[in-house]
Design a protein around this motif. Structure first.
Motif, PDB file in Angstrom:
ATOM      1  N   VAL A 320       0.861  -1.178   0.000  1.00 50.05           N
ATOM      2  CA  VAL A 320       0.000   0.000   0.000  1.00 50.05           C
ATOM      3  C   VAL A 320       0.900   1.231   0.000  1.00 50.05           C
ATOM      4  CG1 VAL A 320      -1.669   1.325   1.352  1.00 50.05           C
ATOM      5  CG2 VAL A 320      -1.908  -1.155   1.144  1.00 50.05           C
ATOM      6  N   LYS A 321       0.613   2.164  -0.921  1.00 45.17           N
ATOM      7  CA  LYS A 321       1.437   3.361  -1.057  1.00 45.17           C
ATOM      8  C   LYS A 321       0.596   4.596  -0.769  1.00 45.17           C
ATOM      9  CE  LYS A 321       4.582   1.287  -4.427  1.00 45.17           C
ATOM     10  NZ  LYS A 321       5.198   1.403  -5.762  1.00 45.17           N
ATOM     11  N   VAL A 322       1.054   5.405   0.180  1.00 43.98           N
ATOM     12  CA  VAL A 322       0.358   6.625   0.580  1.00 43.98           C
ATOM     13  C   VAL A 322       1.323   7.783   0.355  1.00 43.98           C
ATOM     14  CG1 VAL A 322      -0.863   7.815   2.431  1.00 43.98           C
ATOM     15  CG2 VAL A 322      -0.910   5.306   2.323  1.00 43.98           C
ATOM     16  N   THR A 323       0.937   8.728  -0.499  1.00 45.32           N
ATOM     17  CA  THR A 323       1.846   9.809  -0.892  1.00 45.32           C
ATOM     18  C   THR A 323       1.151  11.153  -0.806  1.00 45.32           C
ATOM     19  OG1 THR A 323       2.925   8.281  -2.440  1.00 45.32           O
ATOM     20  CG2 THR A 323       3.372  10.634  -2.732  1.00 45.32           C
ATOM     21  N   ASP A 324       1.842  12.145  -0.255  1.00 47.71           N
ATOM     22  CA  ASP A 324       1.344  13.525  -0.203  1.00 47.71           C
ATOM     23  C   ASP A 324      -0.081  13.577   0.356  1.00 47.71           C
ATOM     24  OD1 ASP A 324       3.582  15.069  -1.417  1.00 47.71           O
ATOM     25  OD2 ASP A 324       3.163  13.775  -3.133  1.00 47.71           O
ATOM     26  N   MET A 352       4.754   5.245   3.209  1.00 52.07           N
ATOM     27  CA  MET A 352       4.150   6.565   3.387  1.00 52.07           C
ATOM     28  C   MET A 352       5.209   7.607   3.037  1.00 52.07           C
ATOM     29  SD  MET A 352       1.997   5.886   6.916  1.00 52.07           S
ATOM     30  CE  MET A 352       0.853   7.224   6.629  1.00 52.07           C
ATOM     31  N   THR A 353       4.914   8.415   2.021  1.00 53.73           N
ATOM     32  CA  THR A 353       5.883   9.386   1.510  1.00 53.73           C
ATOM     33  C   THR A 353       5.270  10.786   1.554  1.00 53.73           C
ATOM     34  OG1 THR A 353       6.814   7.707   0.037  1.00 53.73           O
ATOM     35  CG2 THR A 353       7.330  10.012  -0.447  1.00 53.73           C
ATOM     36  N   ARG A 354       6.011  11.729   2.121  1.00 55.68           N
ATOM     37  CA  ARG A 354       5.548  13.118   2.237  1.00 55.68           C
ATOM     38  C   ARG A 354       4.116  13.172   2.777  1.00 55.68           C
ATOM     39  NH1 ARG A 354       7.925  12.789  -2.672  1.00 55.68           N
ATOM     40  NH2 ARG A 354       5.900  12.810  -3.711  1.00 55.68           N
ATOM     41  N   THR A 355       3.913  12.394   3.805  1.00 54.07           N
ATOM     42  CA  THR A 355       2.577  12.280   4.410  1.00 54.07           C
ATOM     43  C   THR A 355       2.620  12.781   5.842  1.00 54.07           C
ATOM     44  OG1 THR A 355       1.799  10.526   2.958  1.00 54.07           O
ATOM     45  CG2 THR A 355       0.856  10.576   5.152  1.00 54.07           C
ATOM     46  N   ARG A 356       1.533  13.418   6.273  1.00 51.80           N
ATOM     47  CA  ARG A 356       1.440  13.986   7.616  1.00 51.80           C
ATOM     48  C   ARG A 356       0.395  13.238   8.425  1.00 51.80           C
ATOM     49  NH1 ARG A 356       0.262  20.081   7.282  1.00 51.80           N
ATOM     50  NH2 ARG A 356       1.148  20.057   9.372  1.00 51.80           N
ATOM     51  N   VAL A 357       0.822  12.668   9.540  1.00 50.24           N
ATOM     52  CA  VAL A 357      -0.068  11.982  10.476  1.00 50.24           C
ATOM     53  C   VAL A 357      -0.121  12.866  11.720  1.00 50.24           C
ATOM     54  CG1 VAL A 357      -0.518   9.847  11.744  1.00 50.24           C
ATOM     55  CG2 VAL A 357       0.649   9.762   9.525  1.00 50.24           C
ATOM     56  N   LYS A 385       8.872   8.067   4.589  1.00 51.17           N
ATOM     57  CA  LYS A 385       9.860   8.858   3.866  1.00 51.17           C
ATOM     58  C   LYS A 385       9.428  10.317   3.835  1.00 51.17           C
ATOM     59  CE  LYS A 385      11.054   5.015   0.782  1.00 51.17           C
ATOM     60  NZ  LYS A 385      11.099   4.544  -0.631  1.00 51.17           N
ATOM     61  N   ARG A 386      10.272  11.179   4.391  1.00 55.12           N
ATOM     62  CA  ARG A 386      10.014  12.619   4.408  1.00 55.12           C
ATOM     63  C   ARG A 386       8.595  12.907   4.921  1.00 55.12           C
ATOM     64  NH1 ARG A 386      12.477  11.422  -0.216  1.00 55.12           N
ATOM     65  NH2 ARG A 386      10.670  11.763  -1.560  1.00 55.12           N
ATOM     66  N   SER A 387       8.244  12.230   5.972  1.00 58.45           N
ATOM     67  CA  SER A 387       6.901  12.342   6.539  1.00 58.45           C
ATOM     68  C   SER A 387       6.950  12.885   7.958  1.00 58.45           C
ATOM     69  CB  SER A 387       6.204  10.972   6.508  1.00 58.45           C
ATOM     70  OG  SER A 387       5.966  10.570   5.171  1.00 58.45           O
ATOM     71  N   HIS A 417      12.873   7.593   7.007  1.00 59.13           N
ATOM     72  CA  HIS A 417      13.896   8.333   6.261  1.00 59.13           C
ATOM     73  C   HIS A 417      13.505   9.809   6.261  1.00 59.13           C
ATOM     74  CE1 HIS A 417      15.545   4.599   4.370  1.00 59.13           C
ATOM     75  NE2 HIS A 417      14.283   4.201   4.448  1.00 59.13           N
ATOM     76  N   GLN A 418      14.362  10.645   6.782  1.00 57.53           N
ATOM     77  CA  GLN A 418      14.144  12.100   6.762  1.00 57.53           C
ATOM     78  C   GLN A 418      12.733  12.442   7.265  1.00 57.53           C
ATOM     79  OE1 GLN A 418      15.015  13.003   2.639  1.00 57.53           O
ATOM     80  NE2 GLN A 418      17.189  13.309   3.075  1.00 57.53           N
TER      81      GLN A 418
END
Length: 502
Positions: A320-324, A352-357, A385-387, A417-418
């Motif tokens: 599952v891919k969650v982005t932005d 999860m990439t560039r995602t805000r929880v 990643k970057r989240s 990551h970051q």
């Protein structure tokens, strides 16, 4: 022999292609152009009888048909279709476009129970600028019996067995209710579905049985591939009978097949399972899923005395891919029970990439609350990643609260990551055990779980112990990662996280 067969097939294909080209160049009519010649557009007056007649005519005519409804008309269905009594309108069995012109097709409140629309296996429906409302499903066309027992109910507003495209429309106030299994209060799709710029709201899936059962997908349930774009899935509900040990999941959307969600909002949905399991107040997936540029917010999963799991819940064996995407202000609540993952409950591979929880809550007064932001299960393979995981809370008055930001206690893997894990809280007002304000980690029964933080920060988190990170057992690795300004300490027990000071 195989080479000979291959050459024969290739020759056949080449000859067929050549004949098609010759036909086209010489102006001969192909089957496609013949069908196009029979395509028709029909204006349908503001009359249910004439709408029924138009659908029947379109089903029985060759080619594609467009039915143009009377502008802003309400087609008020007072009785089911004579041929298909589970549906208000004739089943769609051919290629039909309904241009609604802001019309509404609804079941009259005093009418017998029936859904509004069924797209049969041979059907291909495009629905434009139309409201579908008031449907109450009584059957489940896509469920084979056996293995499923009779009595399943699916698709209160629309049931799709063929191909469905919904554009600029509303699917509202529809219901699927069953004492066996209820699925897809608004839309249930076993075929291929595309939903664009559409509101799916105030729909309900309800399980009324007294033995263990389930209600799935208050707004949408899909057992076939589905794409949701620029749409809003809001204020839908899944509910099960109290203390029946049943499951209510995917209050907004339950996905059992490949799903893509782009630029959409899943908000204000509610899963209710007193004494049972409430999973995913927003979106539950059990299949390959991609979520991009979307918002999952304000959803609730409530299971007093039971188990409540995150607004976004993943049980898929596929990635599952969650982005932005933003996942915020969601709540899982299980007083006297177990609340897992206020924002996300993950038990499969997830990126999860560039995602805000942010600002999610797992709460269980007198019980156990784990993962205010994210709960990672035994099969979870979570990569951030970057989240950002910010301002989340695990709260259990007089109980156990672990992992205000991230909880990874069962043998799964978490890698960042970051990414930034900040200002999260694990709390037990009135006494109890509160550990891991930022992250709680344990190896699990297999002893193989790990948490690895790369080029990340863990700051400003709070708990009773391990304000930043609490490592109960197993491996937590810091790689170029800063853990500081957490309260009352950065990592606990002392020395359990190499490279972490205080």
């Amino acid at each position: 022999m195989n080479q000979t067969l291959t050459r024969i097939r290739a020759c056949t294909v080449a000859v067929s292609a050549s004949l098609a080209l010759v036909t086209a160049l010489t102006g001969g009519a192909t089957a496609q152009t013949q069908a196009a010649a029979h395509a028709t557009t029909v204006d349908v007056p503001c009359s249910v009888q004439k709408l029924v007649r138009a659908i029947n005519t379109a089903n029985n005519s060759p080619g594609a048909d467009t039915l143009r409804l009377a502008r802003k008309c309400t087609y008020n269905l007072t009785s089911p279709d004579a041929t298909n009594p589970a549906n208000g309108l004739p089943a769609i069995t051919s290629k039909i476009t309904i241009d609604g012109n802001d019309a509404t097709i609804t079941r009259q409140a005093s009418a017998p129970d029936f859904r509004i629309l069924l797209v049969d296996k041979t059907g291909n429906l495009t629905l434009n600028k139309t409201t579908i409302s008031g449907g109450r499903a009584t059957d489940c066309p896509g469920a084979p019996t056996p293995p499923f027992p009779p009595g399943l109910v699916c698709g209160g507003g629309i049931n799709n067995q063929g191909t469905l495209t919904v554009n600029h429309s509303r699917v509202i106030d529809n219901t699927a209710t069953s004492s066996v299994l209820a699925e897809g209060g608004g839309i249930d799709s076993d075929g291929t579905a595309t939903v664009n710029d559409t509101d799916v709201s105030n729909n309900t899936a309800i399980y009324t049985g007294t033995t263990p059962g389930s209600a799935d997908g208050g707004g949408i349930a899909n057992d076939g591939p589905l794409t949701l774009t620029h749409s809003r899935v809001t204020d839908n509900t899944v509910r099960v009978t109290e203390n029946s040990n049943s499951q209510a999941f995917g209050a907004g959307h339950a996905a059992f097949a490949k799903t893509t969600i782009d630029y959409s909002t899943i908000s204000g949905n509610r899963a209710e399972a007193p004494g049972g399991t409430a999973q995913a107040g927003g979106f539950a997936t059990f299949a390959k899923t991609t979520i991009d540029y979307s918002t999952i917010s304000g959803n609730r999963a409530e299971a007093p005395g039971g188990i409540a799991l995150g607004a976004l819940s993943n049980g898929s064996p596929d990635r599952v891919k969650v982005t932005d995407t933003v996942i915020r202000d969601n709540t899982t609540s299980a007083p006297g029970g177990t609340a897992l993952g206020g924002g996300v409950a993950n038990n499969g591979p997830m990126d999860m990439t560039r995602t805000r929880v942010i600002d999610n809550t797992a709460t269980a007064a007198g019980g156990t609350a784990r993962g205010g932001g994210i709960r990672n299960g035994a099969l979870g393979q979570l990569t951030l990643k970057r989240s950002t995981v910010l301002g989340n809370t695990a709260s259990a008055r007089g109980g156990i609260a672990q992992g205000g930001g991230i909880d990874n206690p069962a043998g799964g893997t978490v890698t960042t990551h970051q990414s930034d894990i900040s200002d999260n809280t694990a709390e037990t007002p009135g006494g109890g055990t509160a550990q891991g304000g930022g992250i709680y980690h344990a190896a699990g029964s297999t002893g193989t779980g790990s948490t690895t933080l790369k080029d990340s920060t863990v700051t400003g988190n709070t708990a009773g112990d391990g304000g930043g990170i609490f490592n109960a057992s197993g491996t937590v690795m810091l790689k170029n990662t800063v853990v500081k300004r957490n309260n009352p300490n950065n990592c606990a027990p002392l020395g359990s996280v190499p490279g972490c000071i205080g």
